[in-house]
Write a protein that holds these residues in place. Sequence first.
Motif, PDB file in Angstrom:
ATOM      1  N   SER A  60       0.829  -1.212   0.000  1.00 36.21           N
ATOM      2  CA  SER A  60       0.000   0.000   0.000  1.00 36.21           C
ATOM      3  C   SER A  60       0.857   1.253   0.000  1.00 36.21           C
ATOM      4  O   SER A  60       0.543   2.245  -0.677  1.00 36.21           O
ATOM      5  CB  SER A  60      -0.959  -0.001   1.189  1.00 36.21           C
TER       6      SER A  60
ATOM      7  N   ALA B 153       0.827   3.778  -3.118  1.00 37.90           N
ATOM      8  CA  ALA B 153       0.481   5.187  -2.879  1.00 37.90           C
ATOM      9  C   ALA B 153       1.533   6.100  -3.492  1.00 37.90           C
ATOM     10  O   ALA B 153       1.196   7.113  -4.136  1.00 37.90           O
ATOM     11  CB  ALA B 153       0.353   5.451  -1.373  1.00 37.90           C
TER      12      ALA B 153
ATOM     13  N   LEU C 163      -7.908  -0.247  -1.823  1.00 34.15           N
ATOM     14  CA  LEU C 163      -8.203   1.152  -2.160  1.00 34.15           C
ATOM     15  C   LEU C 163      -8.125   2.031  -0.908  1.00 34.15           C
ATOM     16  O   LEU C 163      -7.533   3.114  -0.916  1.00 34.15           O
ATOM     17  CB  LEU C 163      -9.588   1.230  -2.792  1.00 34.15           C
ATOM     18  N   GLY C 164      -8.728   1.550   0.179  1.00 34.35           N
ATOM     19  CA  GLY C 164      -8.727   2.312   1.425  1.00 34.35           C
ATOM     20  C   GLY C 164      -7.329   2.467   1.999  1.00 34.35           C
ATOM     21  O   GLY C 164      -6.978   3.525   2.528  1.00 34.35           O
TER      22      GLY C 164
ATOM     23  N   ARG D 261      -5.408   5.047  -0.090  1.00 39.05           N
ATOM     24  CA  ARG D 261      -5.926   6.382   0.210  1.00 39.05           C
ATOM     25  C   ARG D 261      -5.345   6.908   1.531  1.00 39.05           C
ATOM     26  O   ARG D 261      -4.957   8.070   1.640  1.00 39.05           O
ATOM     27  CB  ARG D 261      -7.454   6.360   0.289  1.00 39.05           C
TER      28      ARG D 261
ATOM     29  N   LEU E 293      -1.825   8.427   1.339  1.00 36.67           N
ATOM     30  CA  LEU E 293      -1.586   9.630   0.540  1.00 36.67           C
ATOM     31  C   LEU E 293      -1.528  10.881   1.413  1.00 36.67           C
ATOM     32  O   LEU E 293      -2.306  11.022   2.359  1.00 36.67           O
ATOM     33  CB  LEU E 293      -2.690   9.790  -0.514  1.00 36.67           C
TER      34      LEU E 293
ATOM     35  N   PRO F 135      -5.215  12.745   0.224  1.00 32.17           N
ATOM     36  CA  PRO F 135      -6.154  11.679  -0.141  1.00 32.17           C
ATOM     37  C   PRO F 135      -7.323  12.163  -0.988  1.00 32.17           C
ATOM     38  O   PRO F 135      -7.954  11.361  -1.687  1.00 32.17           O
ATOM     39  CB  PRO F 135      -6.641  11.154   1.219  1.00 32.17           C
ATOM     40  N   GLU F 136      -7.603  13.476  -0.971  1.00 31.82           N
ATOM     41  CA  GLU F 136      -8.750  13.980  -1.723  1.00 31.82           C
ATOM     42  C   GLU F 136      -8.546  13.885  -3.232  1.00 31.82           C
ATOM     43  O   GLU F 136      -9.516  13.957  -4.006  1.00 31.82           O
ATOM     44  CB  GLU F 136      -9.040  15.435  -1.335  1.00 31.82           C
TER      45      GLU F 136
ATOM     46  N   LEU G   6      -7.667  11.257  -4.793  1.00 27.31           N
ATOM     47  CA  LEU G   6      -7.982   9.898  -5.255  1.00 27.31           C
ATOM     48  C   LEU G   6      -9.468   9.767  -5.562  1.00 27.31           C
ATOM     49  O   LEU G   6     -10.317  10.026  -4.715  1.00 27.31           O
ATOM     50  CB  LEU G   6      -7.561   8.868  -4.205  1.00 27.31           C
ATOM     51  N   ARG G   7      -9.787   9.353  -6.784  1.00 32.08           N
ATOM     52  CA  ARG G   7     -11.153   8.992  -7.181  1.00 32.08           C
ATOM     53  C   ARG G   7     -11.153   7.490  -7.445  1.00 32.08           C
ATOM     54  O   ARG G   7     -10.647   7.026  -8.465  1.00 32.08           O
ATOM     55  CB  ARG G   7     -11.578   9.762  -8.438  1.00 32.08           C
ATOM     56  N   GLY G   8     -11.674   6.756  -6.482  1.00 34.78           N
ATOM     57  CA  GLY G   8     -11.558   5.301  -6.534  1.00 34.78           C
ATOM     58  C   GLY G   8     -12.726   4.604  -7.187  1.00 34.78           C
ATOM     59  O   GLY G   8     -13.855   5.095  -7.194  1.00 34.78           O
TER      60      GLY G   8
ATOM     61  N   GLU H  66      -9.326  -0.574  -7.998  1.00 34.96           N
ATOM     62  CA  GLU H  66      -8.980  -1.819  -7.315  1.00 34.96           C
ATOM     63  C   GLU H  66      -9.717  -2.961  -8.009  1.00 34.96           C
ATOM     64  O   GLU H  66     -10.923  -2.891  -8.219  1.00 34.96           O
ATOM     65  CB  GLU H  66      -9.398  -1.770  -5.842  1.00 34.96           C
TER      66      GLU H  66
END
Length: 477
Positions: free
Chosen positions: A271, A275, A400-401, A404, A407, A410-411, A413-415, A443
Amino acid sequence: MHYNNHSSQIKRELLIHILELMKSGRLVEEIDRIPYRMTGSGYSPVRCCVHHDRVIMRYRLLAWLGFSVEDMAEDGAPLSEWAEGALSRETMAGPILTVLDEACNACVRTRFLVTNACQGCLARPCSMNCPRKAVTMLEGHAVIDKETCVNCGICQQVCPYHAIIKLPVPCEEACPVGAVTKNAEGEERIDYTKCVYCGNCIRECPFGAMMERSSIVDVTKRLLAGGKLAALYAPAVAAQFRAPLGKLEAALRRAGFSDVFEVALGADITSAREAAEFGERMTEGTGFMTTSCCPAFVQTVDRHIPALKPRVSSTRSPMHYTAEIAHREAPEACRVFIGPCVAKRKEVQDDPLVDFAISAEELGALFVALDIDVQDMPDETGPRQASGMGRGFAASGGVLGAVRARLSRPEILRGETVNGLNPESMKTLRSYAEGNCPANLVEVMACAGGCLAGPSTLTNPKIAALQLRKIVEGSAF
């Protein structure tokens, strides 16, 4: 298909018999007796007779011993000879799946059937909407012409009485890449140039005709001989046994593993690196990225959607990074990955840092054979502690979490989550490869629900998810 059924119970019972005989040192001497012990007094045959059932059990035993059984000539060699071969080999090669012809039901091709629920209604939407005019009315009842029908399913969709049903070939239907088809004799075969080792065919075949070639004999003989083995257990395995991680680790040591490593440690590395890679890609403006920890997805891209390959993260899997840790800390130990996944067997074949892979199902059978109850073990949590995020990799959305959370922003990231490989999700992935992706990080999990729903698990995925949640919430980090 549900994880717990009669077919899976028989397979597990056969495996337990093998391991119990290995424990007593009498595998070669008594393995030929196993089918007879399983079909003793009071046994009710599943096939035409008890003799046929015993033949199928023999082939299941061969798969558990690690051999491919399709196209195998029936030369009359006793199972004891195959057991000797399994005990003497050093490595395994070749396909990791095998098809048991004797167990296969040779299902007819997928088709639609009108049941007696048909009311012969005035509207007749089945015949009116059939693009090939394959549905006609005969004596007030709808009839489908098998020769004309193209199996589009429209008649089933529009019938107001749900009187039309689909009769699928489960293994073919479950395969997302068309790798399972019939040969000229009507027997199912796996095209290994197409197969991505997702294990859907194993999970869905109601006759248990699809099996993994197991390396449990290879691992168990080393455990019983007192060799040094390091267990690398996946987060999804921890959720299979309703006990704290410390109890599972104690059980693994009781089974003979000299070292125990939680693969969630590798997930933390994965992760963090994904990231960092995601941040670099976004800075460079190279478009969206997909995760890379699911080996079945990676195989799918390599073999069926090569246009998506540049989008796949170059970060290695949690198993690989955990193997690196084990190699540093226990360099002399044979490294054994334990997980719920068929595709991991293929990944192990390709990764020189890991020697064997066994499933959660096989681990459960080993515990039974060695009289180990995880619940009764002391809680011996090791010095290495993974984060809750790393342990959460086992559930869909967990990767994905975790990325995020790593990062700094984190904002950005559009997952998007692709939850399971199937024909529909394959279309989605191909659309993404063409540039129609709504997210910048995707993911992908081959199993719907994540690794918790792998084809080689022991526990209902919903129950396993609850156990995983307890483990994640109880994590120190």
